[in-house]
Scaffold this motif. Structure first.
Motif, PDB file in Angstrom:
ATOM      1  N   VAL A 239       0.888  -1.155   0.000  1.00  8.26           N
ATOM      2  CA  VAL A 239       0.000   0.000   0.000  1.00  8.26           C
ATOM      3  C   VAL A 239       0.923   1.201   0.000  1.00  8.26           C
ATOM      4  CG1 VAL A 239      -1.715   1.343   1.263  1.00  8.26           C
ATOM      5  CG2 VAL A 239      -1.923  -1.147   1.140  1.00  8.26           C
ATOM      6  N   CYS A 240       0.782   2.032  -1.025  1.00  5.92           N
ATOM      7  CA  CYS A 240       1.638   3.198  -1.194  1.00  5.92           C
ATOM      8  C   CYS A 240       0.746   4.422  -1.403  1.00  5.92           C
ATOM      9  CB  CYS A 240       2.550   3.008  -2.405  1.00  5.92           C
ATOM     10  SG  CYS A 240       3.569   1.506  -2.313  1.00  5.92           S
ATOM     11  N   TYR A 241       1.264   5.594  -1.057  1.00  7.02           N
ATOM     12  CA  TYR A 241       0.438   6.793  -1.125  1.00  7.02           C
ATOM     13  C   TYR A 241       1.274   8.037  -1.394  1.00  7.02           C
ATOM     14  CZ  TYR A 241       2.318   7.977   3.389  1.00  7.02           C
ATOM     15  OH  TYR A 241       3.184   8.301   4.401  1.00  7.02           O
ATOM     16  N   ASN A 242       0.571   9.091  -1.791  1.00 11.95           N
ATOM     17  CA  ASN A 242       1.139  10.434  -1.813  1.00 11.95           C
ATOM     18  C   ASN A 242       0.043  11.376  -1.314  1.00 11.95           C
ATOM     19  OD1 ASN A 242      -0.549  10.969  -4.037  1.00 11.95           O
ATOM     20  ND2 ASN A 242       1.104  10.783  -5.530  1.00 11.95           N
ATOM     21  N   ASP A 243       0.098  12.638  -1.628  1.00 13.53           N
ATOM     22  CA  ASP A 243      -0.909  13.564  -1.106  1.00 13.53           C
ATOM     23  C   ASP A 243      -2.237  13.497  -1.866  1.00 13.53           C
ATOM     24  OD1 ASP A 243       0.235  14.667  -3.384  1.00 13.53           O
ATOM     25  OD2 ASP A 243       0.112  16.737  -2.643  1.00 13.53           O
ATOM     26  N   LYS A 244      -2.303  12.704  -2.940  1.00 11.49           N
ATOM     27  CA  LYS A 244      -3.529  12.619  -3.749  1.00 11.49           C
ATOM     28  C   LYS A 244      -4.161  11.225  -3.778  1.00 11.49           C
ATOM     29  CE  LYS A 244      -3.110  16.821  -5.619  1.00 11.49           C
ATOM     30  NZ  LYS A 244      -3.204  17.775  -4.564  1.00 11.49           N
ATOM     31  N   ILE A 245      -3.333  10.155  -3.862  1.00 13.76           N
ATOM     32  CA  ILE A 245      -3.862   8.802  -4.042  1.00 13.76           C
ATOM     33  C   ILE A 245      -3.248   7.800  -3.069  1.00 13.76           C
ATOM     34  CG2 ILE A 245      -4.379   9.126  -6.500  1.00 13.76           C
ATOM     35  CD1 ILE A 245      -1.810   7.363  -7.013  1.00 13.76           C
TER      36      ILE A 245
ATOM     37  N   GLY B  26       2.228   8.865   6.740  1.00 14.32           N
ATOM     38  CA  GLY B  26       1.789  10.254   6.758  1.00 14.32           C
ATOM     39  C   GLY B  26       0.373  10.382   6.233  1.00 14.32           C
ATOM     40  N   LEU B  27      -0.379   9.281   6.230  1.00 14.28           N
ATOM     41  CA  LEU B  27      -1.748   9.343   5.716  1.00 14.28           C
ATOM     42  C   LEU B  27      -2.641  10.272   6.525  1.00 14.28           C
ATOM     43  CD1 LEU B  27      -2.603   5.742   4.495  1.00 14.28           C
ATOM     44  CD2 LEU B  27      -2.558   7.840   3.164  1.00 14.28           C
ATOM     45  N   PHE B  28      -2.429  10.329   7.818  1.00 14.18           N
ATOM     46  CA  PHE B  28      -3.212  11.241   8.654  1.00 14.18           C
ATOM     47  C   PHE B  28      -3.001  12.677   8.165  1.00 14.18           C
ATOM     48  CE2 PHE B  28      -4.380  13.875  12.192  1.00 14.18           C
ATOM     49  CZ  PHE B  28      -5.442  13.212  12.791  1.00 14.18           C
ATOM     50  N   ASP B  29      -1.724  13.038   7.947  1.00 19.03           N
ATOM     51  CA  ASP B  29      -1.402  14.382   7.460  1.00 19.03           C
ATOM     52  C   ASP B  29      -1.960  14.619   6.067  1.00 19.03           C
ATOM     53  OD1 ASP B  29      -0.069  14.901   9.835  1.00 19.03           O
ATOM     54  OD2 ASP B  29       1.890  14.380   9.007  1.00 19.03           O
ATOM     55  N   ALA B  30      -1.921  13.604   5.213  1.00 20.64           N
ATOM     56  CA  ALA B  30      -2.455  13.743   3.846  1.00 20.64           C
ATOM     57  C   ALA B  30      -3.973  13.964   3.879  1.00 20.64           C
ATOM     58  CB  ALA B  30      -2.117  12.504   3.021  1.00 20.64           C
ATOM     59  N   LYS B  31      -4.676  13.248   4.752  1.00 19.93           N
ATOM     60  CA  LYS B  31      -6.132  13.429   4.866  1.00 19.93           C
ATOM     61  C   LYS B  31      -6.448  14.822   5.418  1.00 19.93           C
ATOM     62  CE  LYS B  31      -9.136  10.286   5.222  1.00 19.93           C
ATOM     63  NZ  LYS B  31      -9.885   9.866   4.025  1.00 19.93           N
TER      64      LYS B  31
END
Length: 173
Positions: free
Chosen positions: A46-52, A150-155
Motif C-alpha cells: 500500500v503506497c500513497y502520496n498527497d492525492k492517491i 503520513g496518511l493522517f497528514d495527507a487526509k
C-alpha cells in the motif's frame, strides 16, 4: 535500527533491508506497508502520496489486483493512541469485497541494533466479502517494511479532520 535504501529501477522505488526485497512503490509514492505474504511469497503493498493511495497484491512484475483510491475518500483508521503497538488501517472497497490492510510496529523494541528488529514491524491484509472474512494474510516479518505513515497528514491536507468520538473523517469547517 534497520536502514532502508531506496533504489529507482524502471520507474519504481525498491526498498532493500539486510538483503530482503520488498514490494515496490511507484516513484513519488511513499510506503504505508510493503511485505511478502503467504506460502508463495506474494507481494503486498500500500503506497500513497498527497492525492492517491494504491493497493497491490501478487507478483511485482504482474500484480493480481491493483486498487487506487483518493486520499480524500480512502477508508483510513488512524492509531487510537493507546497500547503497546502503534498501528493504522486502510480499507479498500470494490464491489462487495473489502481489503483491510493494517501496518504498525511494537513500541517495546527500541532503536538498539542488538534488539530483535525483525519482529518489531508487522502488517497484513484481511479480505472480506459482504462482511464475511475470506482470508487473513500476515506479512513475513523479515520482509515487512511499515514506516510510520503520513496518511493522517495527507487526509488533513485534503480538508478532513478525524472525529475520534464518532470514528469518522469529517470535512474541516
Amino acid at each position: 535500527m534497520a536502514r532502508c535504501l531506496k533504489i529507482a529501477v524502471l520507474g519504481a522505488a525498491t526498498c532493500w533491508i539486510a538483503g530482503a526485497s520488498f514490494a515496490a512503490c511507484d516513484v513519488g509514492l511513499s510506503p504505508f506497508l510493503t511485505c511478502e505474504v503467504g506460502q508463495k511469497h506474494k507481494e503486498l503493498s500500500v503506497c500513497y502520496n498527497d492525492k492517491i493511495v494504491t493497493y497491490r497484491f501478487g507478483p511485482a512484475s504482474a500484480p493480481e489486483l491493483v486498487l487506487t483510491e483518493t486520499v480524500a475518500t480512502i477508508d483510513f483508521l488512524p492509531w487510537p493512541g493507546a497500547g503497546r503497538s502503534v498501528w493504522e488501517e486502510v480499507r479498500f472497497h470494490t464491489g462487495n469485497h473489502t481489503y483491510a490492510v493494517f501496518a504498525g510496529f511494537d513500541r517495546l523494541y527500541g532503536d538498539d541494533a542488538d534488539t530483535d528488529q525483525q519482529n518489531r514491524f508487522f502488517g497484513g491484509v484481511t479480505v472480506m466479502r459482504a462482511g464475511e472474512t475470506l482470508a487473513n494474510l500476515t506479512c513475513h516479518p523479515e520482509t515487512t517494511h511499515a514506516p510510520w505513515s503520513g496518511l493522517f497528514d495527507a487526509k488533513t491536507a485534503a480538508g478532513l479532520r478525524w472525529d475520534r468520538e464518532a470514528q469518522i473523517w469529517r470535512p474541516t469547517q
